[in-house]
Design a protein around this motif. Structure first.
Motif, PDB file in Angstrom:
ATOM      1  N   HIS A 162      -4.980  -5.999   1.316  1.00  0.00           N
ATOM      2  CA  HIS A 162      -6.325  -6.057   0.742  1.00  0.00           C
ATOM      3  C   HIS A 162      -6.981  -7.346   1.228  1.00  0.00           C
ATOM      4  N   ASP A 163      -8.062  -7.216   1.988  1.00  0.00           N
ATOM      5  CA  ASP A 163      -8.756  -8.389   2.548  1.00  0.00           C
ATOM      6  C   ASP A 163      -7.788  -9.315   3.277  1.00  0.00           C
ATOM      7  N   ASN A 164      -6.951  -8.710   4.131  1.00  0.00           N
ATOM      8  CA  ASN A 164      -5.971  -9.458   4.929  1.00  0.00           C
ATOM      9  C   ASN A 164      -4.941 -10.209   4.082  1.00  0.00           C
ATOM     10  N   HIS A 165      -4.745  -9.754   2.847  1.00  0.00           N
ATOM     11  CA  HIS A 165      -3.695 -10.275   1.977  1.00  0.00           C
ATOM     12  C   HIS A 165      -2.697  -9.160   1.679  1.00  0.00           C
ATOM     13  N   ILE A 166      -1.395  -9.500   1.702  1.00  0.00           N
ATOM     14  CA  ILE A 166      -0.371  -8.550   1.269  1.00  0.00           C
ATOM     15  C   ILE A 166      -0.336  -8.588  -0.254  1.00  0.00           C
ATOM     16  N   VAL A 167      -0.546  -7.437  -0.890  1.00  0.00           N
ATOM     17  CA  VAL A 167      -0.598  -7.408  -2.356  1.00  0.00           C
ATOM     18  C   VAL A 167       0.538  -6.602  -2.969  1.00  0.00           C
ATOM     19  N   SER A 168       1.227  -5.792  -2.165  1.00  0.00           N
ATOM     20  CA  SER A 168       2.364  -5.016  -2.665  1.00  0.00           C
ATOM     21  C   SER A 168       3.339  -4.779  -1.520  1.00  0.00           C
ATOM     22  N   VAL A 169       4.635  -4.846  -1.822  1.00  0.00           N
ATOM     23  CA  VAL A 169       5.682  -4.676  -0.803  1.00  0.00           C
ATOM     24  C   VAL A 169       6.738  -3.706  -1.312  1.00  0.00           C
ATOM     25  N   CYS A 170       7.180  -2.799  -0.456  1.00  0.00           N
ATOM     26  CA  CYS A 170       8.324  -1.920  -0.730  1.00  0.00           C
ATOM     27  C   CYS A 170       9.223  -1.980   0.497  1.00  0.00           C
ATOM     28  N   MET A 171      10.470  -2.393   0.320  1.00  0.00           N
ATOM     29  CA  MET A 171      11.354  -2.587   1.479  1.00  0.00           C
ATOM     30  C   MET A 171      12.810  -2.332   1.103  1.00  0.00           C
ATOM     31  N   THR A 172      13.638  -2.215   2.128  1.00  0.00           N
ATOM     32  CA  THR A 172      15.081  -2.090   1.933  1.00  0.00           C
ATOM     33  C   THR A 172      15.639  -3.427   1.476  1.00  0.00           C
ATOM     34  N   MET A 196      13.894  -1.299   6.493  1.00  0.00           N
ATOM     35  CA  MET A 196      12.503  -0.956   6.804  1.00  0.00           C
ATOM     36  C   MET A 196      11.654  -1.323   5.596  1.00  0.00           C
ATOM     37  N   GLY A 197      10.340  -1.317   5.794  1.00  0.00           N
ATOM     38  CA  GLY A 197       9.479  -1.653   4.676  1.00  0.00           C
ATOM     39  C   GLY A 197       8.021  -1.351   4.936  1.00  0.00           C
ATOM     40  N   TYR A 198       7.273  -1.279   3.846  1.00  0.00           N
ATOM     41  CA  TYR A 198       5.827  -1.042   3.905  1.00  0.00           C
ATOM     42  C   TYR A 198       5.143  -1.999   2.950  1.00  0.00           C
ATOM     43  N   CYS A 199       3.894  -2.335   3.273  1.00  0.00           N
ATOM     44  CA  CYS A 199       3.129  -3.188   2.383  1.00  0.00           C
ATOM     45  C   CYS A 199       1.706  -2.650   2.254  1.00  0.00           C
ATOM     46  N   ILE A 200       1.039  -3.084   1.200  1.00  0.00           N
ATOM     47  CA  ILE A 200      -0.359  -2.746   0.966  1.00  0.00           C
ATOM     48  C   ILE A 200      -1.182  -4.004   1.223  1.00  0.00           C
ATOM     49  N   LEU A 247      -0.605   0.837  -6.458  1.00  0.00           N
ATOM     50  CA  LEU A 247      -0.323   0.342  -5.110  1.00  0.00           C
ATOM     51  C   LEU A 247       1.167   0.447  -4.787  1.00  0.00           C
ATOM     52  N   ALA A 248       2.019   0.063  -5.760  1.00  0.00           N
ATOM     53  CA  ALA A 248       3.464   0.158  -5.539  1.00  0.00           C
ATOM     54  C   ALA A 248       3.867   1.604  -5.284  1.00  0.00           C
ATOM     55  N   GLN A 249       3.308   2.521  -6.067  1.00  0.00           N
ATOM     56  CA  GLN A 249       3.608   3.944  -5.861  1.00  0.00           C
ATOM     57  C   GLN A 249       3.276   4.364  -4.442  1.00  0.00           C
ATOM     58  N   ASN A 250       2.126   3.915  -3.956  1.00  0.00           N
ATOM     59  CA  ASN A 250       1.692   4.294  -2.615  1.00  0.00           C
ATOM     60  C   ASN A 250       2.622   3.741  -1.546  1.00  0.00           C
ATOM     61  N   ALA A 251       3.034   2.489  -1.712  1.00  0.00           N
ATOM     62  CA  ALA A 251       3.961   1.885  -0.752  1.00  0.00           C
ATOM     63  C   ALA A 251       5.307   2.595  -0.782  1.00  0.00           C
TER      64      ALA A 251
END
Length: 277
Positions: A192-202, A186-190, A225-229
């Motif tokens: 910004h203006d339709n750009h992925i700027v941070s990713v956290c995933m398995t 699984m994973g989450y991303c942040i 941002l990483a903390q939030n993801a």
């Protein structure tokens, strides 16, 4: 001449269960279980006592089993030189990096398998997080211009995100296919203006343990941002009964700092070895 090192077919990876389960790292276990891709080289094709696992993401090698087998150590040294290193160079690898399932391998690396090489070492820290420790941690606020989004198949098929390649590349670093990732990870991303700027995933998964991989684009670092993801990732872990697992280099101070801020506690450390190809 009789072969003394054998490459296992994937359907026979389970024959390494006994030796890989002695260790504490999850990467080798995930590969033996067939969850993450990789290759395995053993001393005995039916009942391995010692083995080298080549991680499918080309992130290095894991030595497991009996570190004191003189015959294996002699043969794997030659096999690495004649078979593995030429293949690694063809794949564009510039360094041979390895870890092990037990500290007893350290002396074996230094005095037998890699003696004569210009070996360098580094330390790796592993953290885990319990729901109780996480309860008291506050999610950091981020500017409203950023949004957290779960990585889904629909997201990968969307045409309104400008740099989906970032997530697609991250997935293929660790997984045999996107389907494997969605089935086991699984994973989450942040955004910004339709750009992925941070990713956290398995990155790796073994049973209910999810090894975390994070990346934040350089110009967006330092904005929490990483903390939030990671918070979104961790919350999903606990909802589903999973254990989040964090593995990073000792000198990766930002990664260690993020782990501690979220409540992760250091479980153990281990040493890695490398030499230039």
């Amino acid at each position: 001449m009789k072969e003394l090192i054998y490459e296992l077919e994937k359907k026979h990876f389970h024959r390494c269960n006994d030796i890989v389960n002695r260790g504490v790292n999850i990467e080798g276990k995930a590969i033996v279980a067939g969850i993450n891709p990789g290759r395995i080289f053993v001393d005995n094709i039916d009942k391995p006592r010692s083995a080298v696992i080549w991680q499918g993401n080309l992130d290095g090698f894991i030595f497991v089993g009996d570190s004191k087998s003189a015959s294996f150590n002699k043969e794997i040294k030659q096999y690495i030189e004649k078979v593995i290193i030429p293949q690694a160079k063809e794949l564009g690898m510039r360094w041979f990096e390895c870890i092990s399932d037990h500290p007893s391998w350290y002396l074996t690396f230094e005095e037998e398998i890699f003696n004569g090489r210009n070996l360098e070492t580094w330390n790796q820290f592993v953290y885990t997080l319990s729901p109780i420790e996480y309860e008291s941690v506050r999610v950091p606020e981020i500017d409203r211009e950023y949004t957290v989004q779960k990585i889904t198949i629909d997201m990968l098929n969307a045409n309104n995100i400008n740099n989906l390649k970032l997530v697609e590349t991250k997935i293929m670093e660790f997984w045999g296919s996107a389907n494997d990732f969605f089935e086991n990870g699984m994973g989450y991303c942040i955004l910004h203006d339709n750009h992925i700027v941070s990713v956290c995933m398995t990155g790796f998964r073994y049973k209910n343990i999810h090894g975390i991989d994070i990346e934040t684009i350089g110009s967006y670092q330092g904005k929490k941002l990483a903390q939030n993801a990671v918070h979104s990732f961790v919350e999903n872990c606990f909802i589903n009964g999973f254990i989040p697992y964090w593995d990073c280099m000792e000198v990766n101070y930002p990664s260690n700092a993020v782990a501690k801020r979220i409540g992760f506690k250091k479980e153990f450390s281990y040493k890695g070895y490398e030499f230039e190809l």
